[in-house]
Design a protein around this motif. Structure first.
Motif, PDB file in Angstrom:
ATOM      1  N   SER A 186       0.870  -1.089  -0.066  1.00  0.00           N
ATOM      2  CA  SER A 186       0.002   0.125   0.051  1.00  0.00           C
ATOM      3  C   SER A 186       0.909   1.266   0.212  1.00  0.00           C
ATOM      4  CB  SER A 186      -0.921  -0.010   1.326  1.00  0.00           C
ATOM      5  OG  SER A 186      -0.231   0.060   2.447  1.00  0.00           O
ATOM      6  N   GLN A 188      -4.427   0.844  -1.525  1.00  0.00           N
ATOM      7  CA  GLN A 188      -4.122  -0.352  -2.032  1.00  0.00           C
ATOM      8  C   GLN A 188      -5.012  -0.749  -3.403  1.00  0.00           C
ATOM      9  OE1 GLN A 188      -4.422  -2.327   1.637  1.00  0.00           O
ATOM     10  NE2 GLN A 188      -6.035  -3.863   0.692  1.00  0.00           N
ATOM     11  N   CYS A 247      -9.298   0.481  -6.256  1.00  0.00           N
ATOM     12  CA  CYS A 247      -8.578   0.631  -5.204  1.00  0.00           C
ATOM     13  C   CYS A 247      -9.365   0.499  -4.025  1.00  0.00           C
ATOM     14  CB  CYS A 247      -7.632   1.814  -5.280  1.00  0.00           C
ATOM     15  SG  CYS A 247      -8.445   3.431  -5.356  1.00  0.00           S
TER      16      CYS A 247
END
Length: 505
Positions: free
Chosen positions: A204, A217, A228
């Protein structure tokens, strides 16, 4: 082919995709050999890398060798082992974060393209699994809706989702979204803490959410391009308030080519993880965004905020302004009014014995130089006649969709359970063959619906039956969204909508 060729192929793949540098190649080779329980004896001779066209195949071969060599823990799954191996091939989180920020400062779009590719190359975004999902567009009165059958996502009972949202924090990491998942080795179901997926190949990056730094992430089973997840830095429940709106807009400033949205913060109308504050986002234009504006709406005290309804099955207010803070305050006022709003004529109940029922699913995006917020009104009240929720899909639609209608589906992308792949194929065969739908266990859940198709279409041809079934599944999803709308598109619902809007003027 020996294990050395497979390992060397994987190392070559990692170099080609930029996961490791040339100087890391020998170290990577040896760490992978150690992980699979190989001594590298084959490297005494010249070894050519085996081409790694499909990363899944190479990882499967390595896993089989490791299991035979005894290098796998007894309770370690093939998937957990694959994550462990790929974690050895990845740059450290600090390196990923530095490169992402360097790229983002010059071009946010280039930064996310690189990070998304990295997550896929590292086998965290499961490209092969995503490619197996079935996808199509279905024309409806609300425009073309996007339908997907997700073969990886388990179907969840909305009541189980509600229980998970109320569960106390336990274990490490506390949930599947916590920052502590980065690099975590996972654990099996026999662990005293319970099962938890391996995440050695998760990376991340920090992202500015205004008052906090969140982690960005990608979703392993992406529902759309660059899907995401933005994750709060601490484990705390989902909540919708002015701070939420402010953070959503801040994220669109950091990544102006992405939308960001939040699931609602209540069971039934919320998403599948209510225990950890998070948003979803990505690079995709959803059907709801393309839906036409309806009537203009006056928001008292906010002359610089443009507001309108949206022609969509759910009840949506679209707010737009160039000043993000004015937009936040206006949205918070709408939320405040909606939290306390009841209308017995259409089944809206603000609270029962102190338990709130009304909330909002918000979606933020940039439109030119302006900020835009879609506010989708949600109500999770139940009744004896509607124990799943007054504004939840009715039971006659559960054969296609019974889960919560969360953020992604609110916007017009159906995430349907993997069981439908086999079940709908069986329905198609029965329709073409004219056989008894109720007699086939795969067809039986759909029998009433499919008999209705027979009544409308008559006979079916093998060449066209799938097109018909897919189109009709789209019609069911349109009904699912209509069920979730608090103000229906009939005379009673339109009148109730106008009564609510009058409270904002």
């Amino acid at each position: 082919m020996g294990i050395e060729e497979t390992v060397e192929g994987l190392v070559a793949y990692a170099r080609e995709r930029g996961l490791i540098e040339a100087e890391d190649a020998l170290w990577t080779r040896n760490t992978v050999l150690d992980a699979v329980g190989a001594d590298g004896a084959g490297f005494a001779r010249a070894v050519a890398p085996a081409p790694v066209d499909a990363i899944d195949g190479a990882l499967s071969d390595l896993c089989a060798f490791a299991r035979a060599s005894g290098a796998l823990a007894q309770d370690e799954s093939d998937d957990a082992f694959a994550c462990r191996v790929m974690g050895l091939l990845m740059p450290r989180p600090s390196e990923v974060a530095r490169r992402f920020e360097r790229l983002r400062a010059a071009d946010p779009s280039a930064a996310t393209e690189w990070f998304y590719a990295l997550s896929g190359d590292a086998h965290f975004v499961r490209r092969a699994a995503i490619a197996r999902d079935e996808k199509w567009l279905a024309p409806t009165r609300w425009g073309d809706l996007e339908i997907t059958i997700n073969l990886s996502k388990p179907e969840k009972d909305p009541r189980a989702i509600a229980r998970a949202g109320r569960a106390r924090r336990s274990g490490y990491p506390a949930c599947a979204l916590c920052l502590e998942n980065v690099g975590y080795g996972g654990r099996g179901p026999q662990s005293p803490q319970g099962a938890h997926p391996a995440r050695q190949n998760l990376r991340s990056v920090p992202i500015d959410a205004g008052d906090e730094t969140w982690a960005l992430q990608y979703s392993p089973y992406a529902y759309f391009n660059e899907h995401c997840i933005a994750v709060a830095p601490v484990h705390r429940p989902m909540h919708i308030d002015a701070v939420t709106f402010r953070r959503l807009l801040a994220l669109t400033e950091a990544l102006p080519h992405y939308f960001f949205g939040s699931n609602a913060d209540l069971p039934i109308v919320g998403g599948s993880i209510l225990s950890h504050d998070h948003f979803q986002g990505g690079r995709h234009t959803f059907p709801m965004e393309r839906a036409p504006h309806g009537e203009g709406v006056t928001l008292a005290g906010y002359p610089h905020v443009e507001a309108s309804t949206v022609t969509w099955p759910l009840s949506v207010l679209r707010l737009r302004a160039t000043d993000p803070e004015e937009l936040v305050v206006a949205a918070d006022d709408v939320l405040r009014v909606w939290r306390g709003y009841s209308d017995s004529e259409v089944g809206i109940v603000a609270e029962s014995e102190g338990v709130p029922h009304n909330t909002i699913t918000p979606i933020a995006r940039r439109v030119g130089g302006a900020f835009e917020l879609d506010l989708v009104l949600r109500c999770n009240v139940t009744s004896p006649e509607a124990p799943w929720g007054v504004f939840h899909p009715t039971e006659d639609l559960h054969h296609i969709k019974r889960e919560n209608i969360g953020l992604i589906e609110v916007m017009g992308l159906a995430i349907l359970p993997g069981r439908l792949k086999r079940e709908l194929a069986a329905v198609e065969r029965a329709l073409v063959g004219g056989t008894d739908l109720a007699a086939d266990p795969l067809c039986a859940p759909h029998a009433i619906w499919a008999e209705g198709l027979r009544g409308r279409y008559g006979s079916f041809e093998e060449a066209t039956v799938r097109e018909v079934v897919q189109r009709e599944v789209g019609q069911v999803f349109a009904q699912v969204l209509e069920c979730a709308g608090v103000f229906k598109w009939d005379d009673s619902g339109r009148a109730a909508w106008e009564r609510f809007l009058a409270h904002l003027a």
